[in-house]
Design a protein around this motif. Sequence first.
Motif, short mmCIF file in Angstrom:
data_model
loop_
_atom_site.label_atom_id
_atom_site.label_comp_id
_atom_site.label_asym_id
_atom_site.label_seq_id
_atom_site.Cartn_x
_atom_site.Cartn_y
_atom_site.Cartn_z
N GLU A 229 0.85 -1.19 0.00
CA GLU A 229 0.00 0.00 0.00
C GLU A 229 0.88 1.24 0.00
OE1 GLU A 229 -2.88 -0.11 3.12
OE2 GLU A 229 -3.31 -2.24 2.84
N TYR A 274 6.87 2.72 10.36
CA TYR A 274 5.81 2.01 11.07
C TYR A 274 4.90 3.02 11.76
CZ TYR A 274 8.94 2.97 15.00
OH TYR A 274 9.74 3.60 15.92
N ASN A 660 0.74 -12.66 4.41
CA ASN A 660 -0.35 -11.77 4.78
C ASN A 660 0.17 -10.84 5.87
OD1 ASN A 660 -2.65 -10.49 5.66
ND2 ASN A 660 -3.73 -12.36 6.28
N PHE A 661 0.38 -9.58 5.53
CA PHE A 661 1.00 -8.66 6.47
C PHE A 661 0.09 -8.32 7.64
CE2 PHE A 661 3.39 -7.85 2.53
CZ PHE A 661 4.68 -8.05 3.01
N ASP A 662 -1.18 -8.68 7.56
CA ASP A 662 -2.09 -8.46 8.68
C ASP A 662 -2.08 -9.61 9.67
OD1 ASP A 662 -2.98 -5.99 7.70
OD2 ASP A 662 -4.46 -6.96 6.39
N ASP A 663 -1.36 -10.68 9.33
CA ASP A 663 -1.28 -11.86 10.19
C ASP A 663 0.12 -11.93 10.80
OD1 ASP A 663 -1.32 -14.28 11.46
OD2 ASP A 663 -1.79 -15.48 9.68
#
Length: 687
Positions: A229, A274, A660-663
């Motif tokens: 993103e 971050y 999966n960067f959300d995991d």
Amino acid sequence: MLRRALSRGATSCSVWLALTASNPALGADTASLALAPSVRQLDQIVVTGTRSPRKVSDTPVRTEVVPAEEIHNTHARDVKEALENVPGVLLREIHGKAGYEVWMQGLNADRVRVLIDGQPMTATTGSAMDVTQLSTVDIERIEVVKGAVSAQYGSAAMGGVVNIITRPVSPGIAGEVTVDGGSYGDQNPDGEAVDFARRNLQTNLSMGGEKLRWRISAARQENDGVDPEPATWARPGDAVERSQLATRLDWMPDPQHRLSAEFGYFLEEGMSRYLLERPGNNQNAGKEETAERWRGVLNGEHRPGASSGNSSEDSPEWHWSLLHEDLENTTEKYTASSRFDRRDATHTLSRASGWTQIEPLEDHQLQLGTDFNHASLEQHKDGASELAEAGEFTQNTRELWLQDTWFASESWEWSGGLRYQHDSDFGGHVAPKLNARYDLYQSADLNLYLRGGWGAGYRVPNLKERHYRFDHSQLGYVVEGSTALEPEESDSYQLGWGLSYRNTAWFEINAFRNDIDQLVQTELDPAATAARNDGVQVYRYANTDRARTQGFESTAGWQWRDGWKLSLGYTYMDAEDLDTGQPLTRRPRHQAKFAVDGLAPVPGMSWLVRVRSQSDETVDADSGAESPAFTTVDFKLNQDLGRSLRLFTGIDNLTDTQRNFDDPDDFSPVYGRYIYAGLTLGFGPDR
């Protein structure tokens, strides 16, 4: 010893040339050996297991090789990329930075020793070496020995050794330059799919005469990172720039002596971005990190019995080296309004080594050696020392080792050794080793053999594990050193069976088991975490009483003619904490690697495919969290235009496999599909 080794086909050149193959500083005239297209996989000469030149299938200490041909054809820019197709080798992302470390046989990178021409490197992160910081610009080959079975290497080699052997300086004038760049597509951080998000340069120049030879080389890597993103601030793939400069001077006053001086400089500048979680107000934040390394080495090799056109097999060999290395690491965090948590650490390593090789009996080769090491650590945060007593910590180690290789018969070879280590903080310890190789059947076409070994491993906690502070609070955790740590001990068992057919086809299966006592791992400190009151978890190094890793590795290949080769490797591993009965984390049970090389109909064109696959792996034993299985595929294409120019292109991670960067429990690849192109231009007598 060499008489028997020659009769077994260890090498077809003179005894002196065989000796020089074991040490790049001696073998300047063999620079093109690994590049010759007629060299078969089983013809590779290796030295890491015994310090003596042996064919890869003949050595009693199992050794795997990444030759220069593989490095060049796969366009490996650093040692991480050069190692990723070696069966059984796991390359783990270093949490909190853009780097990778080496795990082998279930033992993590703190227990794998990374060497350059037999000399150790200072760990750059944690207790492990970041192998992305090592350029391939001057590498002739990489040798991998798994397990604690060799007496040649001491503390920190419980899991094995990765020995990076540099290319000797050749006579004449030669030079080479390689440039390449590529794109991560719509994951380029600037949002431009056709932009060069990664750029690489390698170059070297050498000049050599009969007695004096010199080389200078440089490498530059720039990676903007990766960002699914680009419009948002946070970026999961860090930006990093790495620069390396090295020079080497060899002096050969006569055939009996050679002196070599090497000097190197390395600089890494990384930046991560971050979201800093603050109550009611998340802030855009970042961390800048700089690593700077200065390294100098002096080597001497002496063979008094050697002379022009004549050499004696019984002549003793004498080797010595002096090493000094300074590593400075600086990190600093920032937001739009402030900069904070500046941490400076300085690590030094000084080492003096010497060894000799003699043949007291016709069928025995005896090696004796000694190593003296001095390490120091300083660390400051915002100008104030973070170490006790506001000073530096030092660690001194003396090591003595011996190894005897006995050629008991035409079929039996035994190699036994002892290594004594005395540490300034932990006292003395003796670690024995024993390896053997037996020819079950040998003919002009077929060779069947058994190979096995046992070694006692021993590793003292280093200064970082006892005193250093790793601050990854931006990721939600910090790791504190612990002065209560005890040394680790292990028993490593290796047993294998193999065959080779006409030196073009091979198969080998090797079972391994590592029993470890007092394994050092990180554990959550609940009291310290609660005392922070900011949600950041505090971990400390601690000893785990008993652990075991076991399994087997199998490799097979067929190189039926020049330019055409097929190989396959499979590894099964079971890793367990014997006190809790739970699996050790981040160790996949299954791992497979597949490689095929071929020639295209177009003159001078070649292609290759590399496939890497692993099963899911336990991330947290208590909760049962797992990281999913994944498979990646690389495709490479090379076009040689004469002897001086190569054009190349490739697609890494063709299937675009990505985590999966959300995991937080997903440790699949960080980088998705990468498409690149480049060229190599060179001149000189070896081309």
